[in-house]
Structure formats: structure tokens, C-alpha cells
Motif scaffolding. Sequence first.
Motif, PDB file in Angstrom:
ATOM      1  N   CYS B  22       0.839  -1.156  -0.212  1.00  0.00           N
ATOM      2  CA  CYS B  22       0.007   0.166  -0.089  1.00  0.00           C
ATOM      3  C   CYS B  22       1.054   1.166  -0.049  1.00  0.00           C
ATOM      4  O   CYS B  22       1.920   1.409   0.960  1.00  0.00           O
ATOM      5  CB  CYS B  22      -0.803   0.041   1.364  1.00  0.00           C
ATOM      6  N   PRO B  23       0.835   2.247  -0.899  1.00  0.00           N
ATOM      7  CA  PRO B  23       1.572   3.296  -1.231  1.00  0.00           C
ATOM      8  C   PRO B  23       1.125   4.509   0.104  1.00  0.00           C
ATOM      9  O   PRO B  23       1.927   5.463   0.352  1.00  0.00           O
ATOM     10  CB  PRO B  23       1.252   3.905  -2.455  1.00  0.00           C
ATOM     11  N   GLU B  24       0.108   4.227   0.697  1.00  0.00           N
ATOM     12  CA  GLU B  24      -0.289   5.184   1.740  1.00  0.00           C
ATOM     13  C   GLU B  24       0.098   4.866   3.065  1.00  0.00           C
ATOM     14  O   GLU B  24      -0.045   3.664   3.669  1.00  0.00           O
ATOM     15  CB  GLU B  24      -1.731   5.302   1.828  1.00  0.00           C
ATOM     16  N   SER B  42      -9.982   6.706   6.330  1.00  0.00           N
ATOM     17  CA  SER B  42      -9.460   8.299   6.093  1.00  0.00           C
ATOM     18  C   SER B  42      -8.213   8.482   5.497  1.00  0.00           C
ATOM     19  O   SER B  42      -7.973   9.306   4.776  1.00  0.00           O
ATOM     20  CB  SER B  42      -9.796   9.220   7.257  1.00  0.00           C
ATOM     21  N   ARG B  43      -7.414   7.272   5.222  1.00  0.00           N
ATOM     22  CA  ARG B  43      -5.874   7.447   4.899  1.00  0.00           C
ATOM     23  C   ARG B  43      -5.967   6.426   3.525  1.00  0.00           C
ATOM     24  O   ARG B  43      -4.711   6.608   3.037  1.00  0.00           O
ATOM     25  CB  ARG B  43      -5.080   6.635   5.912  1.00  0.00           C
ATOM     26  N   LYS B  45      -6.787   5.760  -0.274  1.00  0.00           N
ATOM     27  CA  LYS B  45      -6.885   6.480  -1.732  1.00  0.00           C
ATOM     28  C   LYS B  45      -7.778   5.619  -2.607  1.00  0.00           C
ATOM     29  O   LYS B  45      -7.650   6.014  -3.891  1.00  0.00           O
ATOM     30  CB  LYS B  45      -5.601   7.001  -2.369  1.00  0.00           C
ATOM     31  N   CYS B  47      -6.771   3.009  -4.332  1.00  0.00           N
ATOM     32  CA  CYS B  47      -6.024   2.675  -5.353  1.00  0.00           C
ATOM     33  C   CYS B  47      -6.015   1.132  -5.801  1.00  0.00           C
ATOM     34  O   CYS B  47      -5.905   0.935  -6.926  1.00  0.00           O
ATOM     35  CB  CYS B  47      -4.625   2.991  -5.224  1.00  0.00           C
ATOM     36  N   LYS B  48      -6.580   0.314  -4.817  1.00  0.00           N
ATOM     37  CA  LYS B  48      -7.052  -1.172  -5.623  1.00  0.00           C
ATOM     38  C   LYS B  48      -5.598  -1.882  -5.400  1.00  0.00           C
ATOM     39  O   LYS B  48      -5.755  -3.241  -5.770  1.00  0.00           O
ATOM     40  CB  LYS B  48      -7.981  -1.339  -6.457  1.00  0.00           C
TER      41      LYS B  48
END
Lengths: 283, 64
Positions: B22-24, B42-43, B45, B47-48
Motif C-alpha cells: 500500500c503506497p499510503e 480516512s487514509r 485513496k 488505488c485497489k
Amino acid sequence: MSKRITEMCPALNDAMPTEYRELVENGPWLGDKTVKDLGTFKELLEEHPLCAGCNLALSLKIILSSLPNPADTIIVGSTGCSSLGFMQVGIHNIHSLFGNQNAVATGVKRVLSMRFPDKKKDVVVMAGDGATADIGLDMTIHSWFRGEKITTIMFDNELYANTGGQESGMTPAGRVAYMAPLGKKFPKINLFEIAKTSGCHYAVLLTTANTVRLGACVKKAILLARDVGPTYVQIHTPCPTNLKIPPEESIKVAKDSEKERYAFNEYVSEAAKSFLENTGNKK
Amino acid sequence: MYFKAKVDKEKCNGCKICILSCPEPNAIKFDPSSKKIEIYESRCKACKICVVICPKQAIELEEK
Ligand SMILES: Cc1ncc(C[n+]2csc(CCOP(=O)(O)OP(=O)(O)O)c2C)c(N)n1
Ligand code: SF4
Ligand code: SF4
Ligand SMILES: [Mg+2]
């Protein structure tokens, strides 16, 4: 390697936001964390504005959780998409003019060695392919020629993402981009080979498809730069926005590139090999 | 329309591959007691990446 640098000033205790408090109390300050511990500590990166599914953001997160000594690490960044992430990074970082990052890092490293001769301070450059291999190429290579003890990490999304998709020297031949409609006319620069012959003691070519390995290689590169000499980490970080692909396909693009131009490749100099053997840090 | 990732805790086996991809930052946490992951809406995005990478198909996107 102490947590003291991050201790909260008691007078500010009530005023600091939760995220900050979490970082102080549960950040990876002792440098003993690896990628496998992600999800159990507060990361050094906060919510950032990089695109959904950005592999550059993914590798930044992985790098930050693999630092051997975060409290004594100084990051030197450059212009490009990554610079939008550094504002959310919880350790010292310097933004340098596009291309100047290895010259700035050289100065930082030298002054730190004079000011803190008994301490280990890691200086790590993190910049895009354009910053590293195009406009900053002379600064990059000359820092290697001079044997500066810094780590250079390239986020290779194979074009200028932040300015809308121009080709870079690292774009593969034939690739068409938003602002390179005729396709790239010359081959991708082989900076990995150049690093090997320009003074780097460790160079590695890898992708975001294996983040455990990425973390381990980053740790190794920083430890070797500290004691042996310049090191170079080149990461393929596909940019879904410019590749016009759904974000969830980006990791597959990275994985597929491992079959050709991004096959895992690691160079370790003789001096670095004996250092790793003597310190029992072969992996 | 906004989306977020949601985990089916029955299916999650705690392998953590989603956290590693996960890039977040801090978007997916691991609970050592239940050995399952938890996603912070809430964090996310949406992106799947976690959805396609989960070997147990335990994560799906849903409307916020
Ligand atoms: C001296 C200077 N020249 C040009 C620019 C314009 N500029 C900003 S970002 C960028 C491209 C960055 O490309 P890269 O280093 O590959 O980073 P990416 O955005 O792809 O991550 C350019 C040309 C600038 N900011 N400063
Ligand atoms: S444009 Fe590409 S490299 Fe830049 S933030 Fe978006 S996905 Fe990442
Ligand atoms: S959808 Fe993307 S941002 Fe959301 S939790 Fe999954 S990998 Fe992270
Ligand atoms: Mg780029």
C-alpha cells in the motif's frame, strides 16, 4: 541511536496533534524495524498528496521504514513528484534545486563529519530519474568519483512525471509519453553500470514488486555508505498517472519489468564484501 | 462518488502483503492479537493495489 532527539517538550504536550504524539511514542526511532514490521509502528511518512497507487510513494514509505538510524539521518531530496512527499516526512530533509542533490549532500555529509566526528550520521539522497540521470548527472557521478560517503537512491518512473510526462534519459527507447508523442529515440541510460565503474561500492537495480528485498537493500546501501563509500539504489517505480494505467496494475508493471530491463542486479565491491563479512551483515 | 478499501476479517489470514504494497502510510495496520489487518478509511485513496494483491481475496472497494 537514541530516542532523545524525538522527546516531546513537556510544555507542548497538550498542544501537539495525535499524529505527532504517535510518532514520538511509536515511531521506528531505534532503527531496528524492517519492512516486515510495517503496520505495527507509526511510519515516518504522513498523508501525502501523491497520486493513488503511486509506486514512488510506495518506495518512499518502504525506504523510510528501512533506515538503520532514522534519528540521525538527513535526506536530501530534489524537485519532482517525490518533493511533494518530503513535506510529510518526520525526519530531517533538505530540498535542493533540481539536479543539485548530490552536491548538497556532499556538503552536508562533510560538515556533519566535522561537527560530529564521533557520531554516525547518514546522508541519503532521494531523487527522480530526471534529477539523478539528466540535469544532475554531473553532480551524481562526480560525488561517486570523489568517493563521498552518501547513498544515492533513484525513483525511476522513467520520465518527468511532475511536469506532465516528458521523456528522460531513463525512458526506454520507443516509449511514448504525454509530452513525448514521437517516442524516445535513444536507449535508456545504464546508470547502474556507470555506478559500478565510477566508484560506487554497492549498486542495486530493483523494483517495487518486492518491497521486503527493497527494504533490505536500502538498509545495506546506507550501512555501506557510512563506512565504505558511495552506494547507489535504482528502483523502478511505475507511475500509473503517466502510464495511463489503472493504479492497481502498477505493481504488475514493476513485476513484468523484472523479466527484462529491471532484472534484479546487485554489485558489491571487494571492500564492501569484506566489510559485510567482518560485520556479519552478509544478507 | 468516493471509495475505500474494506477487509473481510473472516477471509484475512494476516499475511501482511497488503501492508507491504500500500503506497499510503499508516493506512493498513496489523493487529498482533487477532493476527488480522485493519484498514483506516480516512487514509485510503482507493488505488485497489491491496485488492488485487491479496491472495485470499479478502479486500474489496466499497462506496464511502
Ligand atoms: C532547474 C530546474 N529546471 C527545471 C525544472 C522543472 N521541473 C520540475 S520537476 C521536473 C521533472 C522531474 O523529473 P524526475 O526527476 O524524473 O522526477 P519525477 O517527477 O518523475 O518523480 C522538471 C523538469 C525545475 N523545477 N528546476
Ligand atoms: S504523477 Fe506519477 S510519480 Fe507523480 S505522484 Fe502521480 S503517480 Fe506518482
Ligand atoms: S486501496 Fe490502496 S490506498 Fe487503500 S488501503 Fe488498499 S492499497 Fe492502501
Ligand atoms: Mg521521473
